[in-house]
Motif scaffolding. Structure first.
Motif, PDB file in Angstrom:
ATOM      1  N   LYS A 137       0.826  -1.211   0.000  1.00 11.75           N
ATOM      2  CA  LYS A 137       0.000   0.000   0.000  1.00 11.75           C
ATOM      3  C   LYS A 137       0.857   1.257   0.000  1.00 11.75           C
ATOM      4  O   LYS A 137       0.460   2.289  -0.539  1.00 11.75           O
ATOM      5  N   GLU A 138       2.057   1.160   0.597  1.00  9.14           N
ATOM      6  CA  GLU A 138       2.981   2.290   0.546  1.00  9.14           C
ATOM      7  C   GLU A 138       3.443   2.537  -0.887  1.00  9.14           C
ATOM      8  O   GLU A 138       3.601   3.689  -1.311  1.00  9.14           O
ATOM      9  N   LEU A 139       3.655   1.450  -1.623  1.00 10.87           N
ATOM     10  CA  LEU A 139       4.120   1.583  -3.009  1.00 10.87           C
ATOM     11  C   LEU A 139       3.045   2.167  -3.918  1.00 10.87           C
ATOM     12  O   LEU A 139       3.362   2.703  -4.985  1.00 10.87           O
TER      13      LEU A 139
ATOM     14  N   SER B 266       2.059  -9.282  -4.872  1.00  5.64           N
ATOM     15  CA  SER B 266       1.043  -8.804  -3.929  1.00  5.64           C
ATOM     16  C   SER B 266       0.528  -7.406  -4.270  1.00  5.64           C
ATOM     17  O   SER B 266      -0.393  -6.919  -3.617  1.00  5.64           O
ATOM     18  N   VAL B 267       1.102  -6.751  -5.277  1.00  3.92           N
ATOM     19  CA  VAL B 267       0.732  -5.365  -5.574  1.00  3.92           C
ATOM     20  C   VAL B 267      -0.697  -5.248  -6.098  1.00  3.92           C
ATOM     21  O   VAL B 267      -1.481  -4.421  -5.628  1.00  3.92           O
ATOM     22  N   ALA B 268      -1.054  -6.075  -7.096  1.00  3.58           N
ATOM     23  CA  ALA B 268      -2.403  -5.986  -7.686  1.00  3.58           C
ATOM     24  C   ALA B 268      -3.503  -6.254  -6.661  1.00  3.58           C
ATOM     25  O   ALA B 268      -4.478  -5.486  -6.572  1.00  3.58           O
ATOM     26  N   PRO B 269      -3.420  -7.334  -5.869  1.00  2.00           N
ATOM     27  CA  PRO B 269      -4.458  -7.533  -4.852  1.00  2.00           C
ATOM     28  C   PRO B 269      -4.464  -6.433  -3.787  1.00  2.00           C
ATOM     29  O   PRO B 269      -5.519  -6.136  -3.216  1.00  2.00           O
ATOM     30  N   ALA B 270      -3.298  -5.804  -3.516  1.00  2.00           N
ATOM     31  CA  ALA B 270      -3.268  -4.682  -2.572  1.00  2.00           C
ATOM     32  C   ALA B 270      -4.094  -3.516  -3.106  1.00  2.00           C
ATOM     33  O   ALA B 270      -4.786  -2.823  -2.343  1.00  2.00           O
TER      34      ALA B 270
ATOM     35  N   GLU C 169      -7.769  -4.470  -2.697  1.00  2.00           N
ATOM     36  CA  GLU C 169      -8.195  -4.444  -1.294  1.00  2.00           C
ATOM     37  C   GLU C 169      -8.640  -3.045  -0.869  1.00  2.00           C
ATOM     38  O   GLU C 169      -9.429  -2.890   0.076  1.00  2.00           O
ATOM     39  N   GLU C 170      -8.172  -2.019  -1.570  1.00  2.00           N
ATOM     40  CA  GLU C 170      -8.594  -0.646  -1.286  1.00  2.00           C
ATOM     41  C   GLU C 170     -10.081  -0.436  -1.547  1.00  2.00           C
ATOM     42  O   GLU C 170     -10.662   0.554  -1.105  1.00  2.00           O
ATOM     43  N   PHE C 171     -10.708  -1.372  -2.254  1.00  2.00           N
ATOM     44  CA  PHE C 171     -12.111  -1.217  -2.636  1.00  2.00           C
ATOM     45  C   PHE C 171     -13.020  -2.272  -2.001  1.00  2.00           C
ATOM     46  O   PHE C 171     -14.211  -2.328  -2.294  1.00  2.00           O
ATOM     47  N   ILE C 172     -12.475  -3.095  -1.111  1.00  2.00           N
ATOM     48  CA  ILE C 172     -13.227  -4.199  -0.518  1.00  2.00           C
ATOM     49  C   ILE C 172     -14.089  -3.749   0.657  1.00  2.00           C
ATOM     50  O   ILE C 172     -15.112  -4.361   0.972  1.00  2.00           O
ATOM     51  N   GLU C 173     -13.661  -2.646   1.307  1.00  2.00           N
ATOM     52  CA  GLU C 173     -14.426  -2.040   2.407  1.00  2.00           C
ATOM     53  C   GLU C 173     -14.706  -3.018   3.549  1.00  2.00           C
ATOM     54  O   GLU C 173     -15.793  -3.028   4.138  1.00  2.00           O
ATOM     55  N   GLY C 174     -13.725  -3.871   3.838  1.00  3.79           N
ATOM     56  CA  GLY C 174     -13.833  -4.759   4.992  1.00  3.79           C
ATOM     57  C   GLY C 174     -14.661  -6.008   4.783  1.00  3.79           C
ATOM     58  O   GLY C 174     -14.830  -6.807   5.714  1.00  3.79           O
ATOM     59  N   ASN C 175     -15.189  -6.231   3.596  1.00  2.00           N
ATOM     60  CA  ASN C 175     -15.994  -7.429   3.315  1.00  2.00           C
ATOM     61  C   ASN C 175     -15.115  -8.670   3.208  1.00  2.00           C
ATOM     62  O   ASN C 175     -13.926  -8.588   2.888  1.00  2.00           O
ATOM     63  N   ASN C 176     -15.722  -9.845   3.463  1.00  2.00           N
ATOM     64  CA  ASN C 176     -15.021 -11.113   3.233  1.00  2.00           C
ATOM     65  C   ASN C 176     -14.703 -11.227   1.750  1.00  2.00           C
ATOM     66  O   ASN C 176     -15.598 -11.097   0.913  1.00  2.00           O
ATOM     67  N   TRP C 177     -13.444 -11.532   1.441  1.00  2.00           N
ATOM     68  CA  TRP C 177     -13.013 -11.408   0.044  1.00  2.00           C
ATOM     69  C   TRP C 177     -11.985 -12.482  -0.314  1.00  2.00           C
ATOM     70  O   TRP C 177     -11.081 -12.780   0.451  1.00  2.00           O
ATOM     71  N   LEU C 178     -12.174 -13.046  -1.500  1.00  2.00           N
ATOM     72  CA  LEU C 178     -11.225 -13.991  -2.079  1.00  2.00           C
ATOM     73  C   LEU C 178     -10.918 -13.540  -3.501  1.00  2.00           C
ATOM     74  O   LEU C 178     -11.836 -13.319  -4.302  1.00  2.00           O
ATOM     75  N   HIS C 179      -9.642 -13.378  -3.799  1.00  2.00           N
ATOM     76  CA  HIS C 179      -9.203 -12.987  -5.136  1.00  2.00           C
ATOM     77  C   HIS C 179      -8.462 -14.161  -5.779  1.00  2.00           C
ATOM     78  O   HIS C 179      -7.530 -14.712  -5.194  1.00  2.00           O
TER      79      HIS C 179
END
Length: 454
Positions: A389-391, A411-415, A418-428
């Motif tokens: 997320k820093e990157l 891990s960059v693309a899923p990071a 994750e900015e748009f998941i809003e805390g929901n249970n998520w599998l990518h």
């Protein structure tokens, strides 16, 4: 494929395959046992020693061997096979092998469903197998549909054709049509909603983007159990961050995720799932053009965050981000599963057999792992690294869509997502490596997704 129970009578012009399991060192053999006027009989020996280690190799060899028996009436003799999981593996590999995918040539039959050929099952415990066989046939029907769409050329299987395919499929099947609500969200509505991330990807195309939304309600609760979101890039040139010419060969498969989720919800509906499910497929090309998105552009996402475009070839995460936000705003799902041919780095890491999996929820990941193992589809968990997320921080926006810094690699693309998941249970699920092999679609993850949502 019509599946029939074996009856004690004479069958003419049928090929019989007699399966045996053993613990011989030879993991697989395929030999003609005997030949007579009425039947050609093959003996197929499967080694169950180190089964989990060798199953992908067994599947490959079965598919290769049985591809020569397309358009044939066959008998599958499982009398000497005791384990249900081995029968399921064999049967699935055969269904895959005899499938006819998209082909256009002088001799092509212009009928996706083709001719029905008989498969007769010979076994001592047909009742135990019957449920599995019925389910496998339904699942592989939608694997076949998914492969057909993915193998089709982008000048034919464009966004409009993709949507019309599913409308046509539902119109052909009244029982299924009564279960599935289908909506095509046109470009004008996407603009009105402010879904500018996905619209930015469409700016280089002469064809307007669309978003296919399919709903299935398997229970009376007012909640959505699973939102399935699939990347639907009809053709990915990379935009102005253009791909090298040979890297574009497989880019018609960049809509694999969309094809998978749309077919998975149909499969779950046909199996009378007790879950409430929505499938969302944003569909567009990513091309170079006079109005195409440029490196340095900034767009507002559907959830309000501003994104700086640092790589127009990192477009899949843009369409997924707005589609995920649409799922959250419109449906408030309990679980979100997105699937995409997202990154080359996962393809390099995982190869063709494994799908990369990222998740923020242990229960969701573990359940999907179990369901995918039941379908002989391998996944491998990869880390969500917060350092990414820093990157992705931008000097001129809330975040940027890519970074040249590969310190944290895959891990960059899923990071970003994750900015748009809003805390929901998520599998990518990243199927960049597993979605196609030798320029042909595999239909991977259709069965596993059906298995978790059925």
């Amino acid at each position: 494929m019509e599946v029939l129970k074996y009856e004690n009578k004479k069958y003419s012009n049928l090929i019989e395959f007699k399966f045996n399991t053993s613990t011989y060192n030879t993991f697989y053999s395929f030999d003609i046992e005997t030949k007579n006027k009425e039947n050609l009989i093959y003996e197929v020996n499967i080694c169950t020693k180190n089964y989990n280690k060798n199953k992908n190799r067994i599947i490959r060899e079965l598919r290769k061997s049985f591809s020569q028996f397309k358009n044939k009436d066959i008998i599958l003799n499982f009398e000497n096979v005791k384990e249900l999981k081995v029968i399921k593996l064999i049967y699935g590999a055969i269904l895959f092998a005899v499938d006819t995918s998209f082909v256009l040539n002088k001799n092509a039959i212009e009928n996706i469903d083709g001719i029905e050929y008989k498969t007769i099952i010979k076994t001592n415990n047909y009742k135990e197998l019957e449920k599995m066989l019925v389910e496998e046939n339904i699942k592989y029907k939608y694997v076949s549909n998914s492969r057909y769409l993915q193998d089709g050329p982008p000048n034919i299987i464009d966004a409009e054709c993709f949507c019309n395919f599913f409308i046509w499929k539902l119109n052909q099947n009244k029982a299924l049509k009564d279960k599935i609500k289908i909506k095509v969200v046109e470009k004008e509505e996407l603009e009105e909603r402010g879904m500018d991330l996905m619209l930015s990807v469409n700016k280089g195309s002469s064809k307007p983007m669309k978003m296919l939304v399919m709903e299935y309600m398997g229970n009376t609760k007012n909640t959505i159990d699973y939102a399935l979101v699939g990347k639907g890039i009809i053709m990915d040139s990379g935009g102005y961050s253009i791909k090298p010419k040979w890297s574009q060969i497989d880019m018609k498969f960049d809509m694999a995720g969309a094809s998978i989720v749309a077919n998975a919800i149909l499969g779950a509906a046909e199996l009378n799932s007790n879950k409430n499910i929505v499938a969302i497929a944003p569909l567009t090309e990513n091309l170079v053009g006079p109005s195409a998105s440029l490196v340095g552009d900034i767009y507002k996402s559907y959830n309000g965050k501003f994104v700086e475009i640092t790589n127009t070839d990192a477009e899949g995460r843009l369409v997924l981000a707005d589609a995920i936000t649409y799922a959250i705003k419109e449906y408030g799902p309990t679980n979100i599963i997105d699937i995409a041919t997202l990154t080359g780095v996962v393809k390099m890491a995982m190869g063709a057999n494994y799908t990369g999996a990222f998740s923020n929820n242990e229960d969701l990941y573990n359940l999907f792992l179990e369901k995918s193992q039941e379908e002989n589809e391998d996944i491998w968990r990869l880390p969500l690294q917060q350092e990414c997320k820093e990157l992705l921080k931008s000097n001129v926006a809330d975040l940027k869509n890519a970074t040249p810094d590969l310190t944290y690699g895959l891990s960059v693309a899923p990071a970003f997502l994750e900015e748009f998941i809003e805390g929901n249970n998520w599998l990518h699920l990243d199927i960049a490596g597993s979605s196609a092999l030798h320029n042909k679609s595999t239909g991977v993850m259709v069965k596993s997704i059906i298995n978790i949502i059925k």
